[in-house]
Design a protein around this motif. Sequence first.
Motif, PDB file in Angstrom:
ATOM      1  N   ASP A  27       5.326  -5.462   6.151  1.00 27.24           N
ATOM      2  CA  ASP A  27       4.218  -4.628   6.624  1.00 27.24           C
ATOM      3  C   ASP A  27       4.188  -3.217   6.049  1.00 27.24           C
ATOM      4  O   ASP A  27       3.344  -2.409   6.417  1.00 27.24           O
ATOM      5  CB  ASP A  27       4.216  -4.559   8.156  1.00 27.24           C
ATOM      6  N   HIS A  28       5.105  -2.884   5.147  1.00 28.90           N
ATOM      7  CA  HIS A  28       5.079  -1.561   4.538  1.00 28.90           C
ATOM      8  C   HIS A  28       6.017  -1.489   3.338  1.00 28.90           C
ATOM      9  O   HIS A  28       6.844  -2.353   3.133  1.00 28.90           O
ATOM     10  CB  HIS A  28       5.456  -0.484   5.553  1.00 28.90           C
ATOM     11  N   HIS A  82       8.360   1.512   1.063  1.00 29.76           N
ATOM     12  CA  HIS A  82       8.861   2.869   0.853  1.00 29.76           C
ATOM     13  C   HIS A  82       9.094   3.012  -0.644  1.00 29.76           C
ATOM     14  O   HIS A  82       9.680   2.121  -1.266  1.00 29.76           O
ATOM     15  CB  HIS A  82      10.209   3.082   1.553  1.00 29.76           C
ATOM     16  N   LYS A 132      -1.006   0.161  -5.654  1.00 25.93           N
ATOM     17  CA  LYS A 132      -1.663  -0.883  -4.861  1.00 25.93           C
ATOM     18  C   LYS A 132      -2.446  -1.843  -5.749  1.00 25.93           C
ATOM     19  O   LYS A 132      -2.384  -3.064  -5.568  1.00 25.93           O
ATOM     20  CB  LYS A 132      -2.601  -0.254  -3.823  1.00 25.93           C
ATOM     21  N   TRP A 189      -4.009  -4.794  -0.014  1.00 28.23           N
ATOM     22  CA  TRP A 189      -3.362  -3.784   0.822  1.00 28.23           C
ATOM     23  C   TRP A 189      -4.336  -3.252   1.865  1.00 28.23           C
ATOM     24  O   TRP A 189      -5.541  -3.225   1.647  1.00 28.23           O
ATOM     25  CB  TRP A 189      -2.901  -2.610  -0.039  1.00 28.23           C
ATOM     26  N   GLN A 190      -3.798  -2.789   2.981  1.00 25.70           N
ATOM     27  CA  GLN A 190      -4.616  -2.096   3.969  1.00 25.70           C
ATOM     28  C   GLN A 190      -5.046  -0.754   3.396  1.00 25.70           C
ATOM     29  O   GLN A 190      -4.427  -0.233   2.473  1.00 25.70           O
ATOM     30  CB  GLN A 190      -3.813  -1.812   5.243  1.00 25.70           C
ATOM     31  N   TYR A 221      -2.325   5.338   3.519  1.00 26.41           N
ATOM     32  CA  TYR A 221      -0.928   5.450   3.101  1.00 26.41           C
ATOM     33  C   TYR A 221      -0.388   6.760   3.657  1.00 26.41           C
ATOM     34  O   TYR A 221      -1.134   7.626   4.106  1.00 26.41           O
ATOM     35  CB  TYR A 221      -0.803   5.436   1.562  1.00 26.41           C
ATOM     36  N   HIS A 280      15.432  -0.846  10.170  1.00 25.74           N
ATOM     37  CA  HIS A 280      14.317  -1.417  10.930  1.00 25.74           C
ATOM     38  C   HIS A 280      14.745  -2.489  11.935  1.00 25.74           C
ATOM     39  O   HIS A 280      13.921  -2.976  12.692  1.00 25.74           O
ATOM     40  CB  HIS A 280      13.224  -1.923   9.998  1.00 25.74           C
ATOM     41  N   PHE A 302       8.756  -0.090  12.023  1.00 28.18           N
ATOM     42  CA  PHE A 302       8.081   0.858  11.149  1.00 28.18           C
ATOM     43  C   PHE A 302       7.046   1.675  11.926  1.00 28.18           C
ATOM     44  O   PHE A 302       6.959   2.889  11.778  1.00 28.18           O
ATOM     45  CB  PHE A 302       7.414   0.114   9.988  1.00 28.18           C
ATOM     46  N   LEU A 315       7.071   5.686  12.215  1.00 26.95           N
ATOM     47  CA  LEU A 315       5.980   6.481  11.666  1.00 26.95           C
ATOM     48  C   LEU A 315       5.411   7.421  12.719  1.00 26.95           C
ATOM     49  O   LEU A 315       5.172   8.603  12.456  1.00 26.95           O
ATOM     50  CB  LEU A 315       4.884   5.581  11.096  1.00 26.95           C
ATOM     51  N   ASN A 331      -5.250   3.761  10.741  1.00 29.34           N
ATOM     52  CA  ASN A 331      -3.942   3.123  10.770  1.00 29.34           C
ATOM     53  C   ASN A 331      -3.963   1.824  11.532  1.00 29.34           C
ATOM     54  O   ASN A 331      -3.149   1.569  12.397  1.00 29.34           O
ATOM     55  CB  ASN A 331      -2.918   4.092  11.370  1.00 29.34           C
TER      56      ASN A 331
END
Length: 104
Positions: free
Chosen positions: A9-10, A12, A31, A50-51, A54, A78, A83, A87, A103
């Motif tokens: 889901d993310h 880094h 992306k 991608w969503q 960012y 995690h 996440f 965040l 988000n």
Amino acid sequence: MRINFVNADHVHALIDLPPSRSIEEVVQLLKGESSHWVNENNLVPGKFGWQRGYGAFSVSHSGVEEVGAYIANQETHHQKRSFAEELKLLVEKYGLQWHAEENR
């Protein structure tokens, strides 16, 4: 790119941003190229994308090693905190503004 971590889901990524590029340009490139590669190689059922949105944080040269270690330890990290939880804590800790509509 110095180091990265990819989760379901993310992502880094610790990047030396060239002065000739904006954060937005680099994120769009990452992306776009990764979406194309995932779809070209049929790595997921259906079309991958991608969503929107960012997060980007600057790091001083003296903090690069610490941030690199933080990213390298994400899998273990995690297991303790999701996440999304992390965040939101970062947003609160540094007095940033959370845009919930962006988000999702």
